[in-house]
Design a protein around this motif. Structure first.
Motif, PDB file in Angstrom:
ATOM      1  N   THR A 202       0.813  -1.219   0.000  1.00 34.33           N
ATOM      2  CA  THR A 202       0.000   0.000   0.000  1.00 34.33           C
ATOM      3  C   THR A 202       0.843   1.264   0.000  1.00 34.33           C
ATOM      4  N   HIS A 203       0.222   2.338  -0.517  1.00 35.38           N
ATOM      5  CA  HIS A 203       0.767   3.696  -0.398  1.00 35.38           C
ATOM      6  C   HIS A 203      -0.106   4.534   0.537  1.00 35.38           C
ATOM      7  N   SER A 204      -1.114   3.949   1.141  1.00 37.69           N
ATOM      8  CA  SER A 204      -2.113   4.707   1.892  1.00 37.69           C
ATOM      9  C   SER A 204      -1.687   4.957   3.337  1.00 37.69           C
ATOM     10  N   PRO A 205      -1.531   6.219   3.733  1.00 39.96           N
ATOM     11  CA  PRO A 205      -1.226   6.511   5.138  1.00 39.96           C
ATOM     12  C   PRO A 205      -2.381   6.148   6.062  1.00 39.96           C
ATOM     13  N   ILE A 206      -3.589   6.060   5.514  1.00 40.99           N
ATOM     14  CA  ILE A 206      -4.736   5.673   6.333  1.00 40.99           C
ATOM     15  C   ILE A 206      -4.658   4.190   6.678  1.00 40.99           C
ATOM     16  N   LEU A 207      -4.458   3.345   5.684  1.00 47.20           N
ATOM     17  CA  LEU A 207      -4.382   1.906   5.949  1.00 47.20           C
ATOM     18  C   LEU A 207      -3.182   1.569   6.823  1.00 47.20           C
ATOM     19  N   LEU A 208      -2.075   2.276   6.636  1.00 45.21           N
ATOM     20  CA  LEU A 208      -0.872   2.009   7.425  1.00 45.21           C
ATOM     21  C   LEU A 208      -1.084   2.240   8.920  1.00 45.21           C
ATOM     22  N   ALA A 209      -2.162   2.919   9.275  1.00 48.06           N
ATOM     23  CA  ALA A 209      -2.438   3.209  10.680  1.00 48.06           C
ATOM     24  C   ALA A 209      -3.076   2.035  11.415  1.00 48.06           C
ATOM     25  N   ALA A 210      -3.228   0.889  10.763  1.00 54.86           N
ATOM     26  CA  ALA A 210      -3.812  -0.276  11.437  1.00 54.86           C
ATOM     27  C   ALA A 210      -3.054  -0.558  12.731  1.00 54.86           C
ATOM     28  N   PRO A 211      -3.756  -0.682  13.846  1.00 61.94           N
ATOM     29  CA  PRO A 211      -3.087  -0.870  15.138  1.00 61.94           C
ATOM     30  C   PRO A 211      -2.177  -2.097  15.155  1.00 61.94           C
ATOM     31  N   HIS A 212      -0.974  -1.898  15.665  1.00 62.82           N
ATOM     32  CA  HIS A 212       0.004  -2.967  15.896  1.00 62.82           C
ATOM     33  C   HIS A 212       0.504  -3.631  14.611  1.00 62.82           C
ATOM     34  N   ALA A 213       0.259  -3.008  13.453  1.00 62.24           N
ATOM     35  CA  ALA A 213       0.709  -3.597  12.197  1.00 62.24           C
ATOM     36  C   ALA A 213       2.225  -3.540  12.082  1.00 62.24           C
ATOM     37  N   ARG A 214       2.780  -4.470  11.349  1.00 64.62           N
ATOM     38  CA  ARG A 214       4.210  -4.459  11.021  1.00 64.62           C
ATOM     39  C   ARG A 214       4.375  -3.775   9.674  1.00 64.62           C
ATOM     40  N   ILE A 215       5.093  -2.676   9.635  1.00 64.28           N
ATOM     41  CA  ILE A 215       5.312  -1.927   8.404  1.00 64.28           C
ATOM     42  C   ILE A 215       6.730  -2.192   7.922  1.00 64.28           C
ATOM     43  N   LEU A 216       6.849  -2.825   6.770  1.00 59.65           N
ATOM     44  CA  LEU A 216       8.142  -3.108   6.165  1.00 59.65           C
ATOM     45  C   LEU A 216       8.324  -2.167   4.985  1.00 59.65           C
ATOM     46  N   GLN A 217       9.265  -1.246   5.115  1.00 61.96           N
ATOM     47  CA  GLN A 217       9.496  -0.248   4.074  1.00 61.96           C
ATOM     48  C   GLN A 217      10.656  -0.683   3.187  1.00 61.96           C
ATOM     49  N   ILE A 218      10.387  -0.761   1.896  1.00 63.35           N
ATOM     50  CA  ILE A 218      11.391  -1.168   0.914  1.00 63.35           C
ATOM     51  C   ILE A 218      12.032   0.085   0.335  1.00 63.35           C
ATOM     52  N   GLU A 219      13.316   0.252   0.580  1.00 63.39           N
ATOM     53  CA  GLU A 219      14.036   1.424   0.096  1.00 63.39           C
ATOM     54  C   GLU A 219      14.489   1.196  -1.358  1.00 63.39           C
ATOM     55  N   PRO A 220      14.796   2.276  -2.095  1.00 59.46           N
ATOM     56  CA  PRO A 220      15.232   2.121  -3.491  1.00 59.46           C
ATOM     57  C   PRO A 220      16.457   1.222  -3.664  1.00 59.46           C
ATOM     58  N   ASP A 221      17.333   1.157  -2.647  1.00 60.49           N
ATOM     59  CA  ASP A 221      18.518   0.298  -2.750  1.00 60.49           C
ATOM     60  C   ASP A 221      18.229  -1.145  -2.348  1.00 60.49           C
ATOM     61  N   GLY A 222      16.963  -1.434  -2.000  1.00 60.46           N
ATOM     62  CA  GLY A 222      16.581  -2.786  -1.652  1.00 60.46           C
ATOM     63  C   GLY A 222      16.529  -3.066  -0.165  1.00 60.46           C
TER      64      GLY A 222
END
Length: 257
Positions: A202-222
């Motif tokens: 997702t790109h949604s800041p709203i969905l990313l607010a799900a409580p206790h979710a694990r957010i894995l951010q993929i950077e351009p360098d991998g």
């Protein structure tokens, strides 16, 4: 919100249907797609991608490989590449990458009672297949083609997503208004409280607010980083833009606004 401790992330005992994902057969040609994608390099470097038992988000810019990885996990888990449940076997045009053939999914002790792969770009084809199979009753009682794109997404989540299910969603916000995103966020929360597991690109800041979710951010360098909500790129950029949109517009439009 998610913890930023990446070390503890790798050692966490995940109780979901899928515990982690890893690459197999590392002797393959790395110079060809999809193995040139940043997310594949990141997965190779990390050794495994640990999944939260409730909600895991894949965040990152266009081109980092979020959707390709979601598709590959779905294929490896037995879902139809174009979307649908594990019982869907139609094919409009085979465009999926070969990455799913090179993933190993480590499963938990529980088996899902239900599941669905929602791929925003091919959902029209899924809706057509649902009509062909005559199973619209399980999706709200009428053809999904008779509702707006956003309404059909929400009807899917409301009527087809069940407790104790495994759900993979690729950019579900593509068809949703802000209110729609909030409604989907509520449904995700209710289902995870009832034993469901979600993996969402997702790109949604709203969905990313799900409580206790694990957010894995993929950077351009991998690099794949486990980040807090406030560190996630969509959240940072959206907040910055809303605070001072004129600053961004002056930068984007050299002739002024």
């Amino acid at each position: 919100m998610a913890s930023g401790d990446e070390a503890s992330d790798l050692g966490r005992d995940s109780g979901g249907f899928l515990r982690w994902v890893e690459l197999t057969d590392d002797g393959r040609d790395r110079s060809a797609y999809p193995f040139t994608l940043p997310v594949v390099a990141g997965l190779r470097a990390a050794g495994r991608l640990t999944l939260d038992p409730a909600v895991t988000f894949l965040a990152g810019d266009n081109g980092t490989g979020k959707s390709t990885l979601i598709e590959a996990i779905a294929v490896a888990a037995g879902f139809n590449p174009e979307g649908g449940s594990t019982n869907f076997r139609f094919s409009t045009r085979a465009t999926e990458s070969s990455l799913g053939e090179h993933l190993r999914l480590v499963r938990g002790t529980r088996k899902p009672r239900s599941g669905f792969f929602l791929r925003a770009e091919s959902f029209y084809n899924v809706a057509t297949e649902i009509d062909r199979l005559g199973v619209a009753d399980g999706y709200g009682g009428a053809s999904l083609h008779e509702r707006s794109h956003g309404e059909s997404f929400l009807d899917l989540a409301t009527h087809r997503f069940k407790p104790h299910g495994l759900y993979l969603l690729d950019e579900p916000e593509a068809a949703l208004s802000v209110h729609g995103c909030l409604a989907l966020l509520t449904r995700i929360h209710d289902l995870t409280q009832a034993g469901a597991q979600f993996i969402i690109a997702t790109h949604s800041p709203i969905l990313l607010a799900a409580p206790h979710a694990r957010i894995l951010q993929i950077e351009p360098d991998g690099t794949i980083r486990h980040v807090d909500y406030d560190e996630a790129q969509p959240v940072l950029l959206t907040r910055s833009f809303l605070v001072n949109p004129q600053r961004y517009l002056r930068h984007l439009f050299q002739d002024g606004v």
